[in-house]
Design an enzyme around this catalytic site. Structure first.
Site, PDB file in Angstrom:
ATOM      1  N   GLY A   1       0.740  -1.087   0.076  1.00 33.82           N
ATOM      2  CA  GLY A   1      -0.102   0.049  -0.217  1.00 33.82           C
ATOM      3  C   GLY A   1       0.723   1.256  -0.284  1.00 33.82           C
ATOM      4  O   GLY A   1       0.330   2.462   0.283  1.00 33.82           O
TER       5      GLY A   1
ATOM      6  N   HIS B   1      -5.370  -8.813  -9.230  1.00 33.75           N
ATOM      7  CA  HIS B   1      -6.354  -9.668  -9.836  1.00 33.75           C
ATOM      8  C   HIS B   1      -6.745  -9.044 -11.092  1.00 33.75           C
ATOM      9  O   HIS B   1      -7.221  -8.105 -11.228  1.00 33.75           O
ATOM     10  CB  HIS B   1      -7.557  -9.793  -8.845  1.00 33.75           C
ATOM     11  CG  HIS B   1      -8.798 -10.504  -9.339  1.00 33.75           C
ATOM     12  ND1 HIS B   1      -8.779 -11.881  -9.185  1.00 33.75           N
ATOM     13  CD2 HIS B   1      -9.900  -9.891 -10.052  1.00 33.75           C
ATOM     14  CE1 HIS B   1     -10.119 -12.373  -9.682  1.00 33.75           C
ATOM     15  NE2 HIS B   1     -10.529 -11.147 -10.396  1.00 33.75           N
TER      16      HIS B   1
ATOM     17  N   HIS C   1       1.042   0.331 -13.507  1.00 37.02           N
ATOM     18  CA  HIS C   1       1.786  -0.882 -14.174  1.00 37.02           C
ATOM     19  C   HIS C   1       3.242  -0.780 -14.223  1.00 37.02           C
ATOM     20  O   HIS C   1       3.517   0.394 -14.943  1.00 37.02           O
ATOM     21  CB  HIS C   1       1.150  -1.346 -15.169  1.00 37.02           C
ATOM     22  CG  HIS C   1       1.858  -2.744 -15.612  1.00 37.02           C
ATOM     23  ND1 HIS C   1       2.067  -3.740 -15.141  1.00 37.02           N
ATOM     24  CD2 HIS C   1       2.607  -3.015 -16.854  1.00 37.02           C
ATOM     25  CE1 HIS C   1       2.481  -4.670 -15.839  1.00 37.02           C
ATOM     26  NE2 HIS C   1       2.909  -4.231 -16.922  1.00 37.02           N
TER      27      HIS C   1
ATOM     28  N   GLU D   1       7.063   5.557  -8.900  1.00 34.88           N
ATOM     29  CA  GLU D   1       5.731   5.240  -9.264  1.00 34.88           C
ATOM     30  C   GLU D   1       4.789   5.977  -8.349  1.00 34.88           C
ATOM     31  O   GLU D   1       3.701   6.403  -8.961  1.00 34.88           O
ATOM     32  CB  GLU D   1       5.333   3.644  -9.364  1.00 34.88           C
ATOM     33  CG  GLU D   1       5.721   3.251  -8.039  1.00 34.88           C
ATOM     34  CD  GLU D   1       5.537   1.793  -8.185  1.00 34.88           C
ATOM     35  OE1 GLU D   1       5.446   1.080  -6.996  1.00 34.88           O
ATOM     36  OE2 GLU D   1       5.482   0.983  -9.186  1.00 34.88           O
TER      37      GLU D   1
END
Ligand SMILES: Nc1nc2c(c(=O)[nH]1)N[C@@H](CN(C=O)c1ccc(C(=O)N[C@@H](CCC(=O)O)C(=O)O)cc1)CN2
Ligand SMILES: NCC(=O)N[C@@H]1O[C@H](COP(=O)([O-])[O-])[C@@H](O)[C@H]1O
Length: 237
Positions: A29, A123, A144, A215
């Site tokens: 997280g 997922h 990503h 990121e």
């Protein structure tokens, strides 16, 4: 500790309009934390993270949500009763995932999000999730750790590193992208991208750390851009 009732200051035509964010996580997280901090600081304007979903019980993202006063919910394919542990039958696996995806879409939409952010969500969604969410007009964006069209799917950093080790990594660079989520995994329209270089002597950890350091900022900037688009639509509707 940020409070879900404290959203960033309102400016513009409809200062009351707010962008409701739902964030989905499977892991530590750190990207969720970057979003929490950016909403609190106003870097992501006029927004509120109203719900966090995790699909792994040990995901520290749930702790981060709790510390920020944001409701979170653990919802898992197997422990949620959709799929038997160890199931191998392909047809049953497909059916289980479809029922899970449909149930998760219903749960997510209950909170009336304006934007769904996949921040380390591991997922792959099928149409039973994407179709109802799309029908509700809610965009889904994903972080990503690779550049568009490269290393789709899981373990992207490791695969880029392996290519670097064997001299096959284009320009010795990999990167990160934030993109819209579509049925084709990691092939949705890119929103923002950033290249990340691989350096001679890098270990996999070195590359992972360089990517992770980059990121958080990219996800915040991309989310702020999409939030701006959402708020523009809300204020003109
Ligand atoms: N329909 C889509 N679903 C998801 C997308 C997407 O673009 N379209 N992005 C992913 C995030 N992601 C890469 O960015 C990604 C995550 C996980 C996997 C994967 O192979 N997952 C396996 C399970 C792996 C595990 O549990 O460790 C699976 O779902 O069977 C690929 C890509 C999020 N969803
Ligand atoms: N294919 C998706 C994918 O690999 N996402 C990756 O999961 C990590 C989540 O970290 P976090 O839980 O600390 O935010 C991030 O490194 C992100 O790039």
């Amino acid at each position: 500790m940020s409070n879900p009732d404290v959203s960033s200051a309102g400016t513009g035509a409809d200062a009351d309009a707010e962008c409701r964010l739902t964030v989905l996580c499977s892991g530590n997280g750190t990207n969720l934390q970057a979003l929490i901090d950016a909403v609190a600081s106003g870097e992501i304007p006029r927004s509120r993270i109203t719900k966090v979903f995790i699909n792994r019980k040990t995901a520290y993202a749930a702790t981060r949500a709790h510390q920020a006063g944001i409701p979170s919910e653990y919802f898992n394919l197997v422990s949620g009763g959709f799929q038997q542990k160890g199931e191998k039958d392909e047809a049953k696996l497909r059916e289980s995932r479809a029922r899970y995806d449909a149930a998760l879409a219903q749960k997510v939409l209950q909170d009336k999000p304006d934007l769904i952010v996949l921040a380390g969500w591991m997922h792959v969604f099928g149409e039973p999730f994407l179709t109802p969410v799309g029908a509700a007009g809610v965009p889904v964006i994903n972080l990503h750790p690779a550049l568009p069209g490269k290393y789709d799917g899981a373990n992207a950093i490791e695969r880029a590193y392996q290519d670097f080790q064997s001299g096959k990594l284009e320009n010795n660079h990999t990167g990160i992208m934030i993109h819209y989520v579509t049925i084709e995994v990691d092939r949705g329209e890119p929103i923002m991208t950033q290249t990340v270089e691989c350096r001679q002597g890098d270990s996999l950890d070195d590359l992972e750390n360089r990517i992770h350091a980059a990121e958080h900022g990219l996800l915040v900037r991309a989310t702020a851009k999409v939030v701006g688009d959402v708020l523009s639509k809300k204020s003109s509707s």
